[in-house]
Design a protein around this motif. Structure first.
Motif, PDB file in Angstrom:
ATOM      1  N   VAL A 135       0.878  -1.178   0.000  1.00  0.00           N
ATOM      2  CA  VAL A 135       0.000   0.000   0.000  1.00  0.00           C
ATOM      3  C   VAL A 135       0.910   1.221   0.000  1.00  0.00           C
ATOM      4  O   VAL A 135       1.200   1.819   1.020  1.00  0.00           O
ATOM      5  CB  VAL A 135      -0.984  -0.025   1.186  1.00  0.00           C
ATOM      6  N   CYS A 191      -1.069   3.179  -4.898  1.00  0.00           N
ATOM      7  CA  CYS A 191      -2.410   3.412  -4.360  1.00  0.00           C
ATOM      8  C   CYS A 191      -2.843   4.871  -4.320  1.00  0.00           C
ATOM      9  O   CYS A 191      -4.036   5.149  -4.284  1.00  0.00           O
ATOM     10  CB  CYS A 191      -2.499   2.823  -2.951  1.00  0.00           C
ATOM     11  N   ARG A 226      -6.470   5.598  -9.253  1.00  0.00           N
ATOM     12  CA  ARG A 226      -6.331   4.812  -8.026  1.00  0.00           C
ATOM     13  C   ARG A 226      -7.003   3.450  -8.189  1.00  0.00           C
ATOM     14  O   ARG A 226      -7.922   3.295  -8.994  1.00  0.00           O
ATOM     15  CB  ARG A 226      -6.939   5.572  -6.857  1.00  0.00           C
ATOM     16  N   ALA A 240      -9.825   2.483  -3.300  1.00  0.00           N
ATOM     17  CA  ALA A 240      -8.543   2.691  -2.612  1.00  0.00           C
ATOM     18  C   ALA A 240      -8.712   3.352  -1.251  1.00  0.00           C
ATOM     19  O   ALA A 240      -8.145   2.887  -0.257  1.00  0.00           O
ATOM     20  CB  ALA A 240      -7.599   3.510  -3.494  1.00  0.00           C
ATOM     21  N   ALA A 278       1.422   4.695   1.468  1.00  0.00           N
ATOM     22  CA  ALA A 278       0.343   5.619   1.095  1.00  0.00           C
ATOM     23  C   ALA A 278       0.106   6.631   2.214  1.00  0.00           C
ATOM     24  O   ALA A 278       0.215   6.309   3.407  1.00  0.00           O
ATOM     25  CB  ALA A 278      -0.932   4.841   0.798  1.00  0.00           C
ATOM     26  N   TYR A 280      -2.417  -4.463  -1.607  1.00  0.00           N
ATOM     27  CA  TYR A 280      -2.421  -4.300  -3.051  1.00  0.00           C
ATOM     28  C   TYR A 280      -1.363  -5.248  -3.630  1.00  0.00           C
ATOM     29  O   TYR A 280      -0.305  -5.420  -3.019  1.00  0.00           O
ATOM     30  CB  TYR A 280      -2.053  -2.848  -3.393  1.00  0.00           C
ATOM     31  N   SER A 281      -1.537  -5.843  -4.671  1.00  0.00           N
ATOM     32  CA  SER A 281      -2.571  -6.008  -5.646  1.00  0.00           C
ATOM     33  C   SER A 281      -3.143  -7.418  -5.535  1.00  0.00           C
ATOM     34  O   SER A 281      -2.405  -8.388  -5.461  1.00  0.00           O
ATOM     35  CB  SER A 281      -1.989  -5.772  -7.032  1.00  0.00           C
ATOM     36  N   THR A 297      -7.104  -4.852  -2.858  1.00  0.00           N
ATOM     37  CA  THR A 297      -7.628  -4.155  -4.031  1.00  0.00           C
ATOM     38  C   THR A 297      -6.714  -4.321  -5.230  1.00  0.00           C
ATOM     39  O   THR A 297      -5.591  -4.818  -5.116  1.00  0.00           O
ATOM     40  CB  THR A 297      -7.838  -2.654  -3.728  1.00  0.00           C
ATOM     41  N   HIS A 350      -6.234  -2.444  -9.502  1.00  0.00           N
ATOM     42  CA  HIS A 350      -6.715  -1.543 -10.558  1.00  0.00           C
ATOM     43  C   HIS A 350      -7.623  -2.313 -11.516  1.00  0.00           C
ATOM     44  O   HIS A 350      -7.480  -3.531 -11.665  1.00  0.00           O
ATOM     45  CB  HIS A 350      -5.530  -0.974 -11.353  1.00  0.00           C
TER      46      HIS A 350
END
Length: 178
Positions: A10, A15, A20, A24, A66, A108-109, A136, A138
């Motif tokens: 993250v 992110c 995003r 996010a 982030a 992520y991811s 999460t 994209h």
């Protein structure tokens, strides 16, 4: 069973930069709530950060965690260079040193680093809880970030061949502590 929370990749460049990933902001809020609960329960928290020479150079602006993540000074940071948070990193030694036998994975991811880390943790004998609403990705040409998350929640929790349980549970419902 001692539990640790692993927050995967993250980072600002993954992110925070537009576009995003799916939800996010909400995912980061859920991760923050999860890590606050983990710390209160005495469960260690590790932030894993991906790096490469192309767009996530170590200690660069994009490599940093982030902006909205809540990090405690007692949290551990782990650097990695592959989707596998265990490969060529001190993660397994850290978990063993903490007496951890169960990991909660978020971040992520979904289809890369989260998936690979979940599978590797199970292969190493750790019970794994995937924070179902706190990872999460994209959107891709073939699938939305929401679909990718749902797909991984279903497929990872359906794997039984490692001999340990992998479950996908909403972050607010994950039991923490020993």
């Amino acid at each position: 069973m001692k539990t640790a929370v692993l927050v995967i990749d993250v980072q600002r460049g993954l992110c925070d930069d537009p576009p995003r990933p799916h939800e996010a902001g909400e995912v980061i809020e859920r991760i923050n709530a999860l890590t606050v609960r983990a710390r209160a329960a005495g469960a260690p928290v590790a932030f894993v950060q991906h790096e490469n020479a192309v767009d996530l150079e170590f200690d660069s602006e994009r490599w940093q965690l982030a902006d909205a993540l809540q990090v405690d000074a007692a949290d551990t940071r782990i650097r990695k260079t592959t989707p596998d948070s265990f490969l060529r990193t001190p993660l397994e030694a850290w978990l063993m040193g903490q007496g951890v036998r169960r990991v909660v994975v978020c971040g992520y991811s979904s289809e890369f680093c989260v998936d690979t880390t979940v599978r590797r943790a199970a292969a190493l004998g750790y019970e794994v809880v995937l924070a179902a609403d706190a990872h999460t990705s994209h959107d891709k040409p073939h699938a939305t970030g929401a679909f990718i998350r749902a797909h991984h929640n279903a497929t990872l929790s359906d794997i039984t061949s490692f001999g340990v349980r992998i479950s996908a549970v909403d972050s607010a419902k994950i039991a923490l502590g020993d």
